[in-house]
Design a protein around this motif. Structure first.
Motif, PDB file in Angstrom:
ATOM      1  N   GLU A 164       0.814  -1.053  -0.142  1.00 48.05           N
ATOM      2  CA  GLU A 164       0.016  -0.021   0.198  1.00 48.05           C
ATOM      3  C   GLU A 164       0.949   1.421  -0.127  1.00 48.05           C
ATOM      4  OE1 GLU A 164      -3.208   2.460   2.688  1.00 48.05           O
ATOM      5  OE2 GLU A 164      -2.766   0.253   3.121  1.00 48.05           O
ATOM      6  N   ALA A 215      -6.976   8.068  -5.884  1.00 42.41           N
ATOM      7  CA  ALA A 215      -7.035   6.908  -4.997  1.00 42.41           C
ATOM      8  C   ALA A 215      -8.423   6.633  -4.847  1.00 42.41           C
ATOM      9  CB  ALA A 215      -6.550   7.308  -3.731  1.00 42.41           C
ATOM     10  N   PRO A 216      -8.527   5.241  -4.744  1.00 40.74           N
ATOM     11  CA  PRO A 216      -7.808   4.254  -4.625  1.00 40.74           C
ATOM     12  C   PRO A 216      -7.363   3.912  -6.123  1.00 40.74           C
ATOM     13  CG  PRO A 216      -9.794   2.985  -4.427  1.00 40.74           C
ATOM     14  CD  PRO A 216     -10.086   4.715  -4.571  1.00 40.74           C
ATOM     15  N   HIS A 231       0.952   5.645  -0.339  1.00 40.84           N
ATOM     16  CA  HIS A 231       0.587   6.792  -0.307  1.00 40.84           C
ATOM     17  C   HIS A 231       1.042   7.618  -1.253  1.00 40.84           C
ATOM     18  CE1 HIS A 231      -1.923   5.636   3.328  1.00 40.84           C
ATOM     19  NE2 HIS A 231      -0.906   4.660   3.765  1.00 40.84           N
ATOM     20  N   SER A 234       4.919   7.088  -6.883  1.00 41.21           N
ATOM     21  CA  SER A 234       3.366   7.139  -7.550  1.00 41.21           C
ATOM     22  C   SER A 234       3.159   7.811  -8.857  1.00 41.21           C
ATOM     23  CB  SER A 234       2.598   7.534  -6.551  1.00 41.21           C
ATOM     24  OG  SER A 234       2.260   6.682  -5.459  1.00 41.21           O
TER      25      SER A 234
END
Length: 79
Positions: free
Chosen positions: A3, A34-35, A5, A26
């Motif tokens: 996971e 997101a997601p 962020h 990312s």
């Protein structure tokens, strides 16, 4: 399973073993919403189409199951 962020500078190693952050990674893989659930092999190659956003709640589990199965099959054929 990882996971990440998109808005944090959490340290991590990319698929090439280079140090980066979750925010930079990312951006590199173009995860903008997101997601976003992505399926990658050990070399970083995409194994299934990314699931972006939540779409329809009634079908989300089916989308995940399909992408997981597609990824599993591709990984088995690489052996």
């Amino acid at each position: 399973v990882r996971e990440l962020h998109m808005d944090r500078a959490t340290p991590l190693l990319d698929f090439s073993g280079r140090r980066t952050t979750s925010a930079d990674f990312s951006r590199q893989i173009q995860a903008r919403f997101a997601p976003t659930v992505m399926f990658h092999g050990p070399d970083g190659a995409a194994l299934a189409e990314a699931i972006v956003g939540f779409r329809l709640a009634d079908f989300y589990g089916a989308y995940l199951d399909r992408a997981i199965e597609e990824s599993r099959i591709k990984l088995q054929h690489r052996k």
